[in-house]
Motif scaffolding. Sequence first.
Motif, PDB file in Angstrom:
ATOM      1  N   THR A   1      16.989  50.122  34.701  1.00  0.00           N
ATOM      2  CA  THR A   1      18.220  50.755  34.227  1.00  0.00           C
ATOM      3  C   THR A   1      19.400  50.301  35.091  1.00  0.00           C
ATOM      4  OG1 THR A   1      18.057  52.628  35.718  1.00  0.00           O
ATOM      5  CG2 THR A   1      16.898  52.827  33.606  1.00  0.00           C
ATOM      6  N   ALA A   2      20.602  50.585  34.594  1.00  0.00           N
ATOM      7  CA  ALA A   2      21.815  50.250  35.368  1.00  0.00           C
ATOM      8  C   ALA A   2      21.775  50.951  36.733  1.00  0.00           C
ATOM      9  CB  ALA A   2      23.061  50.663  34.583  1.00  0.00           C
ATOM     10  N   GLN A   3      21.218  52.182  36.732  1.00  0.00           N
ATOM     11  CA  GLN A   3      21.138  52.934  38.002  1.00  0.00           C
ATOM     12  C   GLN A   3      20.152  52.266  38.965  1.00  0.00           C
ATOM     13  OE1 GLN A   3      21.046  54.418  34.924  1.00  0.00           O
ATOM     14  NE2 GLN A   3      23.176  55.131  35.115  1.00  0.00           N
TER      15      GLN A   3
ATOM     16  N   GLU B   1      25.462  47.704  33.728  1.00  0.00           N
ATOM     17  CA  GLU B   1      24.721  47.718  32.463  1.00  0.00           C
ATOM     18  C   GLU B   1      24.324  46.285  32.064  1.00  0.00           C
ATOM     19  OE1 GLU B   1      23.690  50.450  30.858  1.00  0.00           O
ATOM     20  OE2 GLU B   1      22.646  49.082  29.458  1.00  0.00           O
TER      21      GLU B   1
ATOM     22  N   ALA C   1      21.552  45.017  34.279  1.00  0.00           N
ATOM     23  CA  ALA C   1      20.240  45.568  33.934  1.00  0.00           C
ATOM     24  C   ALA C   1      19.682  44.850  32.697  1.00  0.00           C
ATOM     25  CB  ALA C   1      20.356  47.070  33.688  1.00  0.00           C
ATOM     26  N   ILE C   2      20.551  44.562  31.727  1.00  0.00           N
ATOM     27  CA  ILE C   2      20.105  43.865  30.506  1.00  0.00           C
ATOM     28  C   ILE C   2      19.592  42.466  30.854  1.00  0.00           C
ATOM     29  CG2 ILE C   2      20.885  42.849  28.311  1.00  0.00           C
ATOM     30  CD1 ILE C   2      22.851  45.278  28.112  1.00  0.00           C
TER      31      ILE C   2
ATOM     32  N   ASP D   1      30.568  50.182  35.783  1.00  0.00           N
ATOM     33  CA  ASP D   1      29.423  50.614  34.971  1.00  0.00           C
ATOM     34  C   ASP D   1      29.033  49.552  33.945  1.00  0.00           C
ATOM     35  OD1 ASP D   1      29.245  52.936  36.369  1.00  0.00           O
ATOM     36  OD2 ASP D   1      30.261  54.176  34.875  1.00  0.00           O
ATOM     37  N   GLU D   2      30.034  48.908  33.350  1.00  0.00           N
ATOM     38  CA  GLU D   2      29.743  47.837  32.388  1.00  0.00           C
ATOM     39  C   GLU D   2      29.025  46.674  33.068  1.00  0.00           C
ATOM     40  OE1 GLU D   2      33.523  48.593  29.338  1.00  0.00           O
ATOM     41  OE2 GLU D   2      33.671  47.112  30.944  1.00  0.00           O
TER      42      GLU D   2
END
Lengths: 211, 211
Positions: free
Chosen positions: A164-166, A149, A152-153, A145-146
């Motif tokens: 988004t991360a998703q 994330e 996405a950034i 997940d990190e």
Amino acid sequence: MLVKEMMDKDFIVVTPDEDLVEVSLLMEKKRKFTTPVVDDQKRLIGWITSLDVTRGLRENLKEVKDVMHVKDDVIHVKDNDPARLAVLEASQHRVVSIPVVDEEDVVVGVVRTFDIVKTLSSLYEIKVYKIFEAMNNELKGVTWDELMEASAIVTRRRTGKRVTAQDYEKRIRDSTFGEAIWATGGLEKFFVGLIAIGELVIARKVAQARK
Amino acid sequence: MLVKEMMDKDFIVVTPDEDLVEVSLLMEKKRKFTTPVVDDQKRLIGWITSLDVTRGLRENLKEVKDVMHVKDDVIHVKDNDPARLAVLEASQHRVVSIPVVDEEDVVVGVVRTFDIVKTLSSLYEIKVYKIFEAMNNELKGVTWDELMEASAIVTRRRTGKRVTAQDYEKRIRDSTFGEAIWATGGLEKFFVGLIAIGELVIARKVAQARK
């Protein structure tokens, strides 16, 4: 990877004394545009193409030896050569297939350009998330997940698009390395994006550790 | 990348009424194993290969239409299709070339497998140090020497071989991405090595900043 791992072992050979009409039937049946010519020990001595055969039939020539190219003209590789060599030869000489010989000059296979395309494109067709999985395994202490994330950034920073991360995870599950290279504008840019993600995720890990 | 950026615009076409003997001469002169068959508007209606021509000559058939394959059988792509599509078609159907048509079905080019090989292998043939240069530009505050030093350390850890920063730099100047992938055992492994290097160089930068 060696030539012998990429070559096609399903090939035909002909001898210089064979009748051209018989050879045309064989090449049509086996759907081969080219075939090595061998001696009675199966050693490579030449090469004919279906275009040599059309000329032979038109000019009423009788045997393979009347139309064949002799070995010095024929691009060929050894079974233990690196596969890269066959790739370079095919692209440089614009041939559709290359005969492969062993140490005794015996024909043991043929490398066809569409098999090279298959081998090269299999690299392209690897899913991008496989690369992220490898990255995730390498970066100890960073969760999936990190990593998503951070990805996405970095994507938001570089493209200005709200991702988004998703979204990012879905995208890398659907897309291949080949698509990613074409989308990002080249191999270096693709890697630079990955490095930026790696850097950010490490920076965030360091920052958390300091808290 | 689109099909039109990869296709060969130097191609021949024939029409159904053309004389097979003339067509065999043209194909031999231009060294083409295959050619699209078009109508009087240059629209794709079929396809012949030099093997169809050998059969025609042998069986004393007279015209292209006596041996041609009609369009429904013919693999073809559009000029604005992604190049990837032509690559997948060539590798799946094991053809040596694919006609390219525009929106009006007019033949505008041909994609040949050896051109695909050239395009794909140009990716492979990029020098590894280009990737490191991109990485170096991305990792602000890290010098080239620090990057080489970190690379040598990671290589020593992974292979047990004594490699200096100078050895490493020489190696990446001489070797290509294709060689590196084959040497490390695949794209993921190659990339994991890069991540490990990036992680180490960042860790060293952070450690120095704390001193």
